[in-house]
Scaffold this active site. Structure first.
Site, PDB file in Angstrom:
ATOM      1  N   ARG A 109       1.921  -2.348  12.858  1.00 46.53           N
ATOM      2  CA  ARG A 109       0.847  -3.362  12.359  1.00 46.53           C
ATOM      3  C   ARG A 109       2.050  -4.570  12.203  1.00 46.53           C
ATOM      4  NH1 ARG A 109      -2.332  -2.824   6.602  1.00 46.53           N
ATOM      5  NH2 ARG A 109      -1.744  -4.856   7.256  1.00 46.53           N
ATOM      6  N   ARG A 120       7.249   3.131   6.302  1.00 45.47           N
ATOM      7  CA  ARG A 120       5.809   3.826   7.149  1.00 45.47           C
ATOM      8  C   ARG A 120       5.622   3.402   8.543  1.00 45.47           C
ATOM      9  NH1 ARG A 120       0.864   0.744   4.432  1.00 45.47           N
ATOM     10  NH2 ARG A 120       0.868  -0.977   5.014  1.00 45.47           N
ATOM     11  N   LYS A 158      -2.549   3.728  -1.666  1.00 46.12           N
ATOM     12  CA  LYS A 158      -4.142   3.311  -1.541  1.00 46.12           C
ATOM     13  C   LYS A 158      -4.360   5.251  -0.517  1.00 46.12           C
ATOM     14  CE  LYS A 158      -4.692  -0.597  -1.290  1.00 46.12           C
ATOM     15  NZ  LYS A 158      -3.450  -0.991  -1.493  1.00 46.12           N
ATOM     16  N   ARG A 177       1.092 -11.304   2.551  1.00 44.31           N
ATOM     17  CA  ARG A 177       0.400 -10.196   2.097  1.00 44.31           C
ATOM     18  C   ARG A 177       0.708  -9.839   0.780  1.00 44.31           C
ATOM     19  NH1 ARG A 177       1.647  -5.784   6.164  1.00 44.31           N
ATOM     20  NH2 ARG A 177       0.157  -4.319   4.495  1.00 44.31           N
ATOM     21  N   ARG A 193     -11.598  -6.699  -2.575  1.00 51.88           N
ATOM     22  CA  ARG A 193     -10.600  -7.425  -2.849  1.00 51.88           C
ATOM     23  C   ARG A 193     -10.447  -8.585  -2.924  1.00 51.88           C
ATOM     24  NH1 ARG A 193      -6.734  -5.326   2.790  1.00 51.88           N
ATOM     25  NH2 ARG A 193      -6.348  -3.945   2.103  1.00 51.88           N
TER      26      ARG A 193
END
Length: 185
Positions: free
Chosen positions: A131, A127, A13, A142, A88
């Protein structure tokens, strides 16, 4: 042009929203970026959000809606924007509709990036954002939270006939070409 880019964590996104922003000369509003900046700067919002995200849960609707509503008051959003990470939940979507209605505006497109779950997990792990919730277990949590709480947002917008499904697998350029075609159709 007012666009929502939608998909599970790791769907691309943010990457595609930046391309849309550049191509159509509209600002990119990412709730995730706002939250990450607040966390990095250790603001009160940042500390609160970090404790929520560390468990893999979603930030409460009122907090997110208030943040987006405040941001959208800025003049730079007057001629359109691409929203990334919002709404969301269905209550957030309904609140966003109310914000649009008050400004006498409407949503032009809801772009759904479709990516298989195995690909999502691989992307998130590779990536390297570092985090605290980028572990296989927390990623699965998640994704479960996404499917349970966020997927109904898709159904909500399908009723408004603004959903454009875009295959989110391939090169960044291939996916962006699909997005441009979806926006032109």
């Amino acid at each position: 042009m007012r666009i929502i880019i939608f998909g599970p964590p790791g769907a691309g996104k943010g990457t595609q929203a930046k391309l849309i922003s550049d191509e159509y000369n509209i600002p990119h509003l990412s709730t995730g970026e706002i939250f990450r900046s607040a966390i990095k700067n250790e603001t009160p919002l940042g500390k609160e959000v970090k404790s929520i995200l560390d468990t893999g849960d979603l930030v409460p609707d009122e907090k997110v809606v208030g943040l987006v509503e405040e941001e959208l008051k800025k003049e730079k959003y007057e001629d359109g924007y691409v929203l990334d990470g919002f709404p969301r939940t269905v209550p957030q979507a309904k609140a966003f509709d109310k914000i649009l209605k008050e400004k006498n505006k409407s949503l032009d497109a809801f772009l759904q990036l479709q990516v298989p779950e195995e690909e999502l997990i691989d992307r998130i792990l590779s990536r390297g954002e570092g985090r605290s919730d980028d572990t296989p277990e927390k990623i699965k949590n998640r994704l479960n939270v996404y499917w349970e709480e966020t997927q109904p947002v898709l159904n909500y917008y399908q009723e408004q006939d603004v959903v454009r499904k875009v295959e989110g697998v391939g090169s960044i350029e291939e996916i962006f070409r699909r997005i441009k075609k979806a926006l032109e159709d």
